[in-house]
Design an enzyme around this catalytic site. Structure first.
Site, PDB file in Angstrom:
ATOM      1  N   GLU A   7      22.797  63.714  43.346  1.00 16.19           N
ATOM      2  CA  GLU A   7      24.209  63.767  43.707  1.00 16.19           C
ATOM      3  C   GLU A   7      24.400  64.058  45.198  1.00 16.19           C
ATOM      4  O   GLU A   7      25.375  63.607  45.808  1.00 16.19           O
ATOM      5  CB  GLU A   7      24.912  64.863  42.888  1.00 16.19           C
ATOM      6  CG  GLU A   7      24.853  64.658  41.387  1.00 16.19           C
ATOM      7  CD  GLU A   7      25.211  65.907  40.593  1.00 16.19           C
ATOM      8  OE1 GLU A   7      25.538  65.767  39.403  1.00 16.19           O
ATOM      9  OE2 GLU A   7      25.162  67.016  41.163  1.00 16.19           O
ATOM     10  N   ASP A  50      29.146  61.201  30.905  1.00 14.58           N
ATOM     11  CA  ASP A  50      28.947  61.043  29.462  1.00 14.58           C
ATOM     12  C   ASP A  50      30.174  61.522  28.715  1.00 14.58           C
ATOM     13  O   ASP A  50      30.896  62.398  29.182  1.00 14.58           O
ATOM     14  CB  ASP A  50      27.705  61.823  28.999  1.00 14.58           C
ATOM     15  CG  ASP A  50      27.760  63.293  29.399  1.00 14.58           C
ATOM     16  OD1 ASP A  50      28.145  64.120  28.557  1.00 14.58           O
ATOM     17  OD2 ASP A  50      27.427  63.600  30.558  1.00 14.58           O
TER      18      ASP A  50
END
Length: 265
Positions: free
Chosen positions: A36, A223
């Site tokens: 990230e 998700d």
């Protein structure tokens, strides 16, 4: 003549008010995973701090540099010394937040990262949320008052102008130290009215609030927790693509902050 304590409080309030009017100068961005962090390191053309401001022996990594008129610091907790995986979770997040505030004295903290989302609350893969509230869902202390201490629900620092400009989705964030969701966690997350869940946000919020540093929370959905795919599988499948959406939003936010004071956010 006013008591000394009253004068001290007034002086502190004046200092805070003056700080809120000055343009933001130093930003600390707390990011849990190297995947990230690195695209933003490249975007802002940051360099790794080889002469660390952190205690000797810790794995924490600081990337820093000047972007526009802002001193940007991306703090990544680094790799676990034994297992070699990203040091995710609330313990690392709270420690690096505390150490970063002490060492760098930032005007603003941004906690950016990926998260699970709930389709029942309107989340989809790739959505990027600005958290309006944060709370824990796995600190269960079933004793009056201690139960609320465990949840530690907080409203985040308001940024109405930023939200209008960047046009992110808004939702409540719930934090726990597990990627999956037990029945106990699920009940607590529902009670927290959360749209997204992560493993760091509420810990960062606790420390930032403790040390009176404004903090905002940007979470991108990898998700769908209440979907039909295994969480770990879906997370890994979407991590790279969703990180790109996260980094784009963080860049837009930093661009908006440039030249503005805290009170203008």
């Amino acid at each position: 003549m006013a008591p000394l304590g009253d004068n001290t409080n007034i002086a502190e309030e004046v200092m805070v008010a003056e700080a809120e009017k000055r343009p933001v100068s130093t930003i600390v961005i707390i990011i849990a995973m190297q995947t990230e962090a690195l695209p933003l390191v490249a975007k802002f053309q940051l360099t790794e701090d080889l002469d660390s401001v952190f205690p000797k022996g810790v794995p924490w990594v600081r990337y820093h540099g000047l972007y526009k008129d802002l001193h940007i610091n991306i703090i990544w907790p680094g790799k676990d010394g034994v297992l070699g995986v990203d040091s995710v979770g609330t313990i690392s997040a709270s420690l690096v937040t505390y150490a970063s505030i002490q060492a760098l004295q930032p005007d603003l903290i941004i906690n950016a990262g990926t998260a699970g989302g709930f389709k029942a609350k309107g989340a989809s893969i790739g959505d990027v949320f600005l958290a309006c509230n944060v709370a824990f869902h796995d600190r269960r202390i079933p004793i009056p008052v201690f139960d609320q201490y465990g949840i530690c629900a907080k409203q985040t620092f308001p940024t109405p102008n930023l939200l209008k400009e960047v046009q992110l989705k808004v939702g409540k964030l719930s934090t726990g130290d597990s990627l999956d969701m037990s029945p106990h966690d699920e009940a607590a997350i529902i009670a927290n009215d959360a749209t997204v869940k992560d493993m760091e946000g509420a810990a960062v919020a606790y420390v930032a609030d403790l040390l009176s540093v404004p903090a905002i929370f940007i979470k991108a959905v990898t998700d769908i927790v209440d979907g039909d795919k295994p969480t770990a599988e879906e997370f890994l499948q979407n991590l790279v693509a969703v990180t790109a959406a996260l980094d784009q939003s963080v860049t837009q936010i930093v661009d908006f902050i440039s030249g503005k004071s805290i009170s203008e956010l």
